[in-house]
Design a protein around this motif. Structure first.
Motif, PDB file in Angstrom:
ATOM      1  N   TRP A 180       3.324  13.568   1.040  1.00 42.23           N
ATOM      2  CA  TRP A 180       3.118  13.976  -0.345  1.00 42.23           C
ATOM      3  C   TRP A 180       1.654  13.795  -0.733  1.00 42.23           C
ATOM      4  CZ3 TRP A 180       7.277  10.130   0.083  1.00 42.23           C
ATOM      5  CH2 TRP A 180       6.800   8.823   0.181  1.00 42.23           C
ATOM      6  N   VAL A 181       1.326  14.184  -1.961  1.00 38.56           N
ATOM      7  CA  VAL A 181      -0.045  14.066  -2.435  1.00 38.56           C
ATOM      8  C   VAL A 181      -0.185  12.784  -3.243  1.00 38.56           C
ATOM      9  CG1 VAL A 181      -0.591  16.507  -2.345  1.00 38.56           C
ATOM     10  CG2 VAL A 181       0.530  15.601  -4.370  1.00 38.56           C
ATOM     11  N   HIS A 182      -1.110  12.757  -4.180  1.00 43.78           N
ATOM     12  CA  HIS A 182      -1.448  11.513  -4.871  1.00 43.78           C
ATOM     13  C   HIS A 182      -0.288  10.979  -5.712  1.00 43.78           C
ATOM     14  CE1 HIS A 182      -4.125   8.459  -6.317  1.00 43.78           C
ATOM     15  NE2 HIS A 182      -3.989   8.829  -7.579  1.00 43.78           N
ATOM     16  N   THR A 183       0.299  11.817  -6.516  1.00 41.14           N
ATOM     17  CA  THR A 183       1.476  11.429  -7.302  1.00 41.14           C
ATOM     18  C   THR A 183       2.462  12.585  -7.262  1.00 41.14           C
ATOM     19  OG1 THR A 183       0.345  12.215  -9.295  1.00 41.14           O
ATOM     20  CG2 THR A 183       0.277   9.842  -8.849  1.00 41.14           C
ATOM     21  N   ASP A 184       3.297  12.602  -6.236  1.00 37.06           N
ATOM     22  CA  ASP A 184       4.278  13.666  -6.058  1.00 37.06           C
ATOM     23  C   ASP A 184       5.555  13.254  -6.777  1.00 37.06           C
ATOM     24  OD1 ASP A 184       6.057  15.540  -5.259  1.00 37.06           O
ATOM     25  OD2 ASP A 184       5.826  15.228  -3.113  1.00 37.06           O
ATOM     26  N   HIS A 185       5.918  13.980  -7.805  1.00 35.57           N
ATOM     27  CA  HIS A 185       7.106  13.626  -8.574  1.00 35.57           C
ATOM     28  C   HIS A 185       8.359  14.282  -8.012  1.00 35.57           C
ATOM     29  CE1 HIS A 185       4.575  11.621 -11.464  1.00 35.57           C
ATOM     30  NE2 HIS A 185       3.837  12.709 -11.567  1.00 35.57           N
ATOM     31  N   GLY A 186       8.286  14.729  -6.753  1.00 32.85           N
ATOM     32  CA  GLY A 186       9.451  15.315  -6.107  1.00 32.85           C
ATOM     33  C   GLY A 186      10.054  14.352  -5.110  1.00 32.85           C
ATOM     34  N   ASN A 187       9.750  14.559  -3.819  1.00 32.37           N
ATOM     35  CA  ASN A 187      10.410  13.766  -2.782  1.00 32.37           C
ATOM     36  C   ASN A 187       9.915  12.325  -2.723  1.00 32.37           C
ATOM     37  OD1 ASN A 187       7.885  14.277  -1.825  1.00 32.37           O
ATOM     38  ND2 ASN A 187       8.514  15.015   0.188  1.00 32.37           N
ATOM     39  N   GLU A 188       8.859  11.988  -3.442  1.00 36.31           N
ATOM     40  CA  GLU A 188       8.360  10.619  -3.419  1.00 36.31           C
ATOM     41  C   GLU A 188       9.099   9.707  -4.384  1.00 36.31           C
ATOM     42  OE1 GLU A 188       4.301   8.129  -4.500  1.00 36.31           O
ATOM     43  OE2 GLU A 188       4.450  10.252  -4.990  1.00 36.31           O
ATOM     44  N   THR A 189       9.572  10.244  -5.501  1.00 32.40           N
ATOM     45  CA  THR A 189      10.011   9.427  -6.626  1.00 32.40           C
ATOM     46  C   THR A 189      11.131   8.464  -6.272  1.00 32.40           C
ATOM     47  OG1 THR A 189       9.411  11.233  -8.104  1.00 32.40           O
ATOM     48  CG2 THR A 189      10.819   9.512  -8.998  1.00 32.40           C
ATOM     49  N   GLU A 190      12.186   8.943  -5.624  1.00 35.62           N
ATOM     50  CA  GLU A 190      13.336   8.088  -5.341  1.00 35.62           C
ATOM     51  C   GLU A 190      12.960   6.949  -4.407  1.00 35.62           C
ATOM     52  OE1 GLU A 190      17.934   8.379  -3.662  1.00 35.62           O
ATOM     53  OE2 GLU A 190      16.675  10.162  -3.772  1.00 35.62           O
ATOM     54  N   LEU A 191      12.235   7.268  -3.327  1.00 40.58           N
ATOM     55  CA  LEU A 191      11.838   6.220  -2.390  1.00 40.58           C
ATOM     56  C   LEU A 191      10.904   5.217  -3.051  1.00 40.58           C
ATOM     57  CD1 LEU A 191      11.829   5.041   0.448  1.00 40.58           C
ATOM     58  CD2 LEU A 191       9.960   6.611   1.031  1.00 40.58           C
ATOM     59  N   HIS A 198       0.857  -1.189   0.000  1.00 39.63           N
ATOM     60  CA  HIS A 198       0.000   0.000   0.000  1.00 39.63           C
ATOM     61  C   HIS A 198       0.892   1.239   0.000  1.00 39.63           C
ATOM     62  CE1 HIS A 198      -3.259  -2.724   1.310  1.00 39.63           C
ATOM     63  NE2 HIS A 198      -2.343  -3.233   2.121  1.00 39.63           N
ATOM     64  N   TRP A 199       0.623   2.166  -0.911  1.00 41.97           N
ATOM     65  CA  TRP A 199       1.453   3.369  -1.056  1.00 41.97           C
ATOM     66  C   TRP A 199       0.540   4.585  -1.090  1.00 41.97           C
ATOM     67  CZ3 TRP A 199       6.759   3.451  -1.104  1.00 41.97           C
ATOM     68  CH2 TRP A 199       7.357   4.688  -1.410  1.00 41.97           C
ATOM     69  N   THR A 200       0.722   5.518  -0.160  1.00 40.71           N
ATOM     70  CA  THR A 200      -0.146   6.691  -0.129  1.00 40.71           C
ATOM     71  C   THR A 200       0.588   7.849   0.543  1.00 40.71           C
ATOM     72  OG1 THR A 200      -2.370   7.490   0.447  1.00 40.71           O
ATOM     73  CG2 THR A 200      -1.240   6.142   2.097  1.00 40.71           C
ATOM     74  N   GLY A 201      -0.055   9.015   0.590  1.00 44.92           N
ATOM     75  CA  GLY A 201       0.524  10.206   1.212  1.00 44.92           C
ATOM     76  C   GLY A 201      -0.506  10.901   2.080  1.00 44.92           C
ATOM     77  N   TRP A 202      -0.019  11.643   3.068  1.00 41.23           N
ATOM     78  CA  TRP A 202      -0.930  12.324   3.996  1.00 41.23           C
ATOM     79  C   TRP A 202      -1.817  13.349   3.285  1.00 41.23           C
ATOM     80  CZ3 TRP A 202      -1.712   9.620   7.902  1.00 41.23           C
ATOM     81  CH2 TRP A 202      -0.695   9.017   8.652  1.00 41.23           C
ATOM     82  N   ALA A 249      10.804   4.343  -6.197  1.00 40.90           N
ATOM     83  CA  ALA A 249      11.585   3.490  -7.096  1.00 40.90           C
ATOM     84  C   ALA A 249      12.335   2.424  -6.312  1.00 40.90           C
ATOM     85  CB  ALA A 249      12.557   4.347  -7.903  1.00 40.90           C
ATOM     86  N   ILE A 250      12.934   2.821  -5.190  1.00 36.62           N
ATOM     87  CA  ILE A 250      13.680   1.865  -4.366  1.00 36.62           C
ATOM     88  C   ILE A 250      12.751   0.783  -3.834  1.00 36.62           C
ATOM     89  CG2 ILE A 250      14.950   1.591  -2.201  1.00 36.62           C
ATOM     90  CD1 ILE A 250      16.080   4.416  -2.680  1.00 36.62           C
ATOM     91  N   GLU A 251      11.589   1.202  -3.328  1.00 39.10           N
ATOM     92  CA  GLU A 251      10.672   0.233  -2.735  1.00 39.10           C
ATOM     93  C   GLU A 251      10.053  -0.688  -3.789  1.00 39.10           C
ATOM     94  OE1 GLU A 251       9.772  -0.156   0.952  1.00 39.10           O
ATOM     95  OE2 GLU A 251      11.816   0.378   0.412  1.00 39.10           O
ATOM     96  N   HIS A 252       9.778  -0.149  -4.963  1.00 37.14           N
ATOM     97  CA  HIS A 252       9.277  -1.006  -6.052  1.00 37.14           C
ATOM     98  C   HIS A 252      10.282  -2.114  -6.366  1.00 37.14           C
ATOM     99  CE1 HIS A 252       6.150   1.984  -6.905  1.00 37.14           C
ATOM    100  NE2 HIS A 252       5.589   1.073  -7.690  1.00 37.14           N
ATOM    101  N   LEU A 253      11.552  -1.745  -6.490  1.00 31.27           N
ATOM    102  CA  LEU A 253      12.572  -2.730  -6.829  1.00 31.27           C
ATOM    103  C   LEU A 253      12.725  -3.770  -5.717  1.00 31.27           C
ATOM    104  CD1 LEU A 253      15.343  -0.483  -8.454  1.00 31.27           C
ATOM    105  CD2 LEU A 253      13.867  -2.161  -9.598  1.00 31.27           C
TER     106      LEU A 253
END
Length: 207
Positions: A41-52, A11-15, A54-58
């Motif tokens: 972050w919001v629904h799809t934050d392409h800032g501080n969410e992206t790196e984490l 499950h992946w979400t933001g406050w 990607a790491i968690e997906h892998l």
């Protein structure tokens, strides 16, 4: 109602996501192997969410699809961000939801005025249950009650939610607590019970 499909779920979400209550609800009601991350972050934050992300997906797919024992399922299943926490302490693990140590507090609408908001009623919230079973605030609908393009409903792909809320408050009913005596960590989301009578046959309420 507890259900299981025996399929591992992350499950992946933001406050600031308008679906933030769904993921914790699913997490509690599903029994299959699962993890949950809640970030600032919001629904799809392409800032501080992206790196984490990607790491968690892998890590997740390496473990479940390739059988690589990378330790992801040895961690506590919940990883969440606390905004405003001291530097380096923003992210925490938890073993269950609600997170251990969390205490729910009931607040009630009160007839007094807070003196803090130029709203239609400037109401207060109090932890003391009302002595009377009756009481009401009357609201005439204002068709333009909106925070604009940066509210939670419009800014689902924009991280900046710094909004001048006074514009919205002036058109709404507000209820404010007294100043808190100590710092308080709030983890989760509010649940509001509201009783309404209306002269209209159809209406929407935003809390």
């Amino acid at each position: 109602l507890v259900q299981t499909s025996e399929i591992a779920m992350y499950h992946w979400t933001g406050w600031f996501d308008y679906f933030v209550f769904n993921q914790p609800t699913w997490f509690v009601n599903l029994e299959q192997p699962q993890k949950m991350t809640i970030g600032a972050w919001v629904h799809t934050d392409h800032g501080n969410e992206t790196e984490l992300a990607a790491i968690e997906h892998l890590r997740w797919y390496d473990y479940w699809l390739k059988g690589i024992d990378n330790g992801i399922m040895d961690e506590p299943p919940i990883y969440y961000n606390t905004m405003g926490a001291p530097a380096g302490q923003e992210w925490q693990f938890a073993s269950e939801w609600p997170v251990p140590g969390m205490r729910s507090v009931d607040y009630y609408f009160d007839g007094a005025q807070s003196g803090s908001v130029a709203s239609l009623n400037d109401g207060t919230l109090t932890p003391k249950a009302p002595k009377s079973a009756t009481g009401q605030d009357i609201y005439d609908v204002v068709y333009g009650t909106t925070a604009g393009l940066k509210d939670r409903w419009s800014a689902n792909t924009v991280a900046d939610l710094n909004v001048d809320w006074t514009v919205l408050d002036e058109k709404s009913l507000t209820y404010t607590t007294a100043p808190l005596k100590t710092d308080v960590q709030i983890t989760g989301y509010p649940v509001v019970h509201m009783w309404v009578s209306s002269t209209a046959t159809d209406q929407d309420f935003f809390v």
